[in-house]
Design a protein around this motif. Structure first.
Motif, PDB file in Angstrom:
ATOM      1  N   ASN A   1      31.296  47.262  45.662  1.00 19.45           N
ATOM      2  CA  ASN A   1      31.686  45.870  45.799  1.00 19.45           C
ATOM      3  C   ASN A   1      33.212  45.768  45.722  1.00 19.45           C
ATOM      4  N   PRO A   2      33.876  45.343  46.785  1.00 23.79           N
ATOM      5  CA  PRO A   2      35.337  45.272  46.781  1.00 23.79           C
ATOM      6  C   PRO A   2      35.893  44.249  45.799  1.00 23.79           C
ATOM      7  N   LEU A   3      35.126  43.226  45.472  1.00 25.75           N
ATOM      8  CA  LEU A   3      35.608  42.210  44.527  1.00 25.75           C
ATOM      9  C   LEU A   3      35.649  42.717  43.092  1.00 25.75           C
ATOM     10  N   SER A   4      34.856  43.712  42.774  1.00 30.31           N
ATOM     11  CA  SER A   4      34.766  44.175  41.387  1.00 30.31           C
ATOM     12  C   SER A   4      36.077  44.763  40.878  1.00 30.31           C
ATOM     13  N   ILE A   5      36.986  45.123  41.762  1.00 28.93           N
ATOM     14  CA  ILE A   5      38.290  45.619  41.314  1.00 28.93           C
ATOM     15  C   ILE A   5      39.072  44.521  40.585  1.00 28.93           C
ATOM     16  N   LEU A   6      38.727  43.263  40.857  1.00 30.03           N
ATOM     17  CA  LEU A   6      39.393  42.132  40.203  1.00 30.03           C
ATOM     18  C   LEU A   6      38.756  41.760  38.868  1.00 30.03           C
ATOM     19  N   TRP A   7      37.610  42.337  38.568  1.00 28.68           N
ATOM     20  CA  TRP A   7      36.881  41.965  37.366  1.00 28.68           C
ATOM     21  C   TRP A   7      37.454  42.711  36.169  1.00 28.68           C
ATOM     22  N   LYS A   8      38.284  42.046  35.411  1.00 24.46           N
ATOM     23  CA  LYS A   8      38.981  42.648  34.268  1.00 24.46           C
ATOM     24  C   LYS A   8      38.309  42.347  32.937  1.00 24.46           C
ATOM     25  N   GLY A   9      37.272  41.518  32.958  1.00 19.94           N
ATOM     26  CA  GLY A   9      36.599  41.147  31.727  1.00 19.94           C
ATOM     27  C   GLY A   9      35.268  41.848  31.566  1.00 19.94           C
ATOM     28  N   LYS A  10      34.669  41.652  30.410  1.00 19.94           N
ATOM     29  CA  LYS A  10      33.321  42.141  30.097  1.00 19.94           C
ATOM     30  C   LYS A  10      32.563  40.987  29.473  1.00 19.94           C
ATOM     31  N   CYS A  11      31.286  40.894  29.778  1.00 14.75           N
ATOM     32  CA  CYS A  11      30.506  39.826  29.170  1.00 14.75           C
ATOM     33  C   CYS A  11      29.188  40.354  28.626  1.00 14.75           C
ATOM     34  N   THR A  12      28.684  39.631  27.639  1.00 13.22           N
ATOM     35  CA  THR A  12      27.361  39.863  27.078  1.00 13.22           C
ATOM     36  C   THR A  12      26.592  38.565  27.258  1.00 13.22           C
ATOM     37  N   ILE A  13      25.393  38.670  27.814  1.00 16.93           N
ATOM     38  CA  ILE A  13      24.572  37.497  28.075  1.00 16.93           C
ATOM     39  C   ILE A  13      23.453  37.454  27.046  1.00 16.93           C
ATOM     40  N   GLU A  36      24.641  43.602  28.228  1.00 19.14           N
ATOM     41  CA  GLU A  36      25.848  43.850  27.441  1.00 19.14           C
ATOM     42  C   GLU A  36      26.901  44.573  28.271  1.00 19.14           C
ATOM     43  N   ASN A  37      28.164  44.259  27.983  1.00 19.77           N
ATOM     44  CA  ASN A  37      29.322  44.912  28.612  1.00 19.77           C
ATOM     45  C   ASN A  37      29.286  44.862  30.139  1.00 19.77           C
ATOM     46  N   GLU A  38      28.876  43.738  30.684  1.00 22.40           N
ATOM     47  CA  GLU A  38      28.810  43.546  32.135  1.00 22.40           C
ATOM     48  C   GLU A  38      30.207  43.207  32.668  1.00 22.40           C
ATOM     49  N   PRO A  39      30.708  43.948  33.671  1.00 22.17           N
ATOM     50  CA  PRO A  39      32.011  43.614  34.254  1.00 22.17           C
ATOM     51  C   PRO A  39      31.981  42.211  34.873  1.00 22.17           C
ATOM     52  N   CYS A  40      33.067  41.466  34.690  1.00 23.20           N
ATOM     53  CA  CYS A  40      33.130  40.094  35.179  1.00 23.20           C
ATOM     54  C   CYS A  40      34.589  39.651  35.277  1.00 23.20           C
ATOM     55  N   ARG A  41      34.779  38.438  35.753  1.00 20.06           N
ATOM     56  CA  ARG A  41      36.104  37.820  35.759  1.00 20.06           C
ATOM     57  C   ARG A  41      35.919  36.352  35.430  1.00 20.06           C
ATOM     58  N   LEU A  42      36.722  35.880  34.492  1.00 17.01           N
ATOM     59  CA  LEU A  42      36.701  34.491  34.083  1.00 17.01           C
ATOM     60  C   LEU A  42      37.898  33.792  34.704  1.00 17.01           C
ATOM     61  N   SER A  43      37.648  32.677  35.344  1.00 14.20           N
ATOM     62  CA  SER A  43      38.714  31.886  35.951  1.00 14.20           C
ATOM     63  C   SER A  43      38.726  30.514  35.297  1.00 14.20           C
ATOM     64  N   GLN A  44      39.895  30.080  34.848  1.00 12.65           N
ATOM     65  CA  GLN A  44      40.042  28.777  34.217  1.00 12.65           C
ATOM     66  C   GLN A  44      41.112  27.989  34.970  1.00 12.65           C
ATOM     67  N   GLN A  87      38.171  38.844  27.885  1.00 13.33           N
ATOM     68  CA  GLN A  87      39.125  39.100  28.966  1.00 13.33           C
ATOM     69  C   GLN A  87      40.521  38.877  28.409  1.00 13.33           C
ATOM     70  N   ASN A  88      41.429  39.769  28.734  1.00 13.37           N
ATOM     71  CA  ASN A  88      42.818  39.692  28.231  1.00 13.37           C
ATOM     72  C   ASN A  88      42.853  39.632  26.712  1.00 13.37           C
ATOM     73  N   ASN A  89      41.998  40.419  26.056  1.00  9.20           N
ATOM     74  CA  ASN A  89      41.922  40.515  24.595  1.00  9.20           C
ATOM     75  C   ASN A  89      41.540  39.202  23.915  1.00  9.20           C
ATOM     76  N   VAL A  90      40.901  38.296  24.642  1.00  7.40           N
ATOM     77  CA  VAL A  90      40.411  37.032  24.080  1.00  7.40           C
ATOM     78  C   VAL A  90      38.905  36.976  24.311  1.00  7.40           C
ATOM     79  N   THR A  91      38.165  36.647  23.240  1.00  4.84           N
ATOM     80  CA  THR A  91      36.713  36.545  23.331  1.00  4.84           C
ATOM     81  C   THR A  91      36.291  35.117  23.028  1.00  4.84           C
ATOM     82  N   GLU A  92      35.483  34.541  23.931  1.00  2.00           N
ATOM     83  CA  GLU A  92      34.963  33.181  23.764  1.00  2.00           C
ATOM     84  C   GLU A  92      33.496  33.175  24.153  1.00  2.00           C
TER      85      GLU A  92
END
Length: 118
Positions: A1-13, A36-44, A87-92
């Motif tokens: 997936n070419p978009l996954s290179i932009l995914w700098k975060g990790k998520c747990t559902i 757990e530890n699913e690659p993702c990207r959060l946009s705000q 993401q970016n050392n911040v967990t929410e």
């Protein structure tokens, strides 16, 4: 997936599931991690609005925040799920606030802050 290179975060559902206490045999609904530890990207994105449409309020600006999570398209995120994103050392913690928009390379899920963070 070419978009996954932009995914700098990790998520747990987390999903609410029945959990039975072995001593009391009482069953309660608890958040249980299902992914757990699913690659993702959060946009705000912050969007400024003028609230002159409210009664007795004129030209009062406020800022609304649009939070979108990007992740792989085959992952099911059920209604009521809680998603912890680092993401970016911040967990929410967030909750799913929309049905995911699913595309061939990714999905987009609109989020809201989970009550304990709000």
């Amino acid at each position: 997936n070419p978009l996954s290179i932009l995914w700098k975060g990790k998520c747990t559902i987390y999903e609410y599931q029945d959990v039975t206490d072995p001593e009391t045999r009482q069953t309660t609904q608890e958040l249980v991690p299902v992914v757990e530890n699913e690659p993702c990207r959060l946009s705000q994105n912050r969007v400024s609005h003028n609230r002159s449409d409210l009664v007795n309020v004129s030209n009062v600006p406020y800022v609304d925040e649009l939070i979108v999570l990007f992740l792989r398209p085959d992952l099911e995120i059920k209604a009521g799920s809680v998603i912890e994103v680092t993401q970016n050392n911040v967990t929410e913690k967030y909750k799913r606030s929309s049905k995911p928009a699913i595309y061939s390379n990714h999905q987009e899920v609109t989020l809201e802050l989970f009550e304990e963070n709000a």
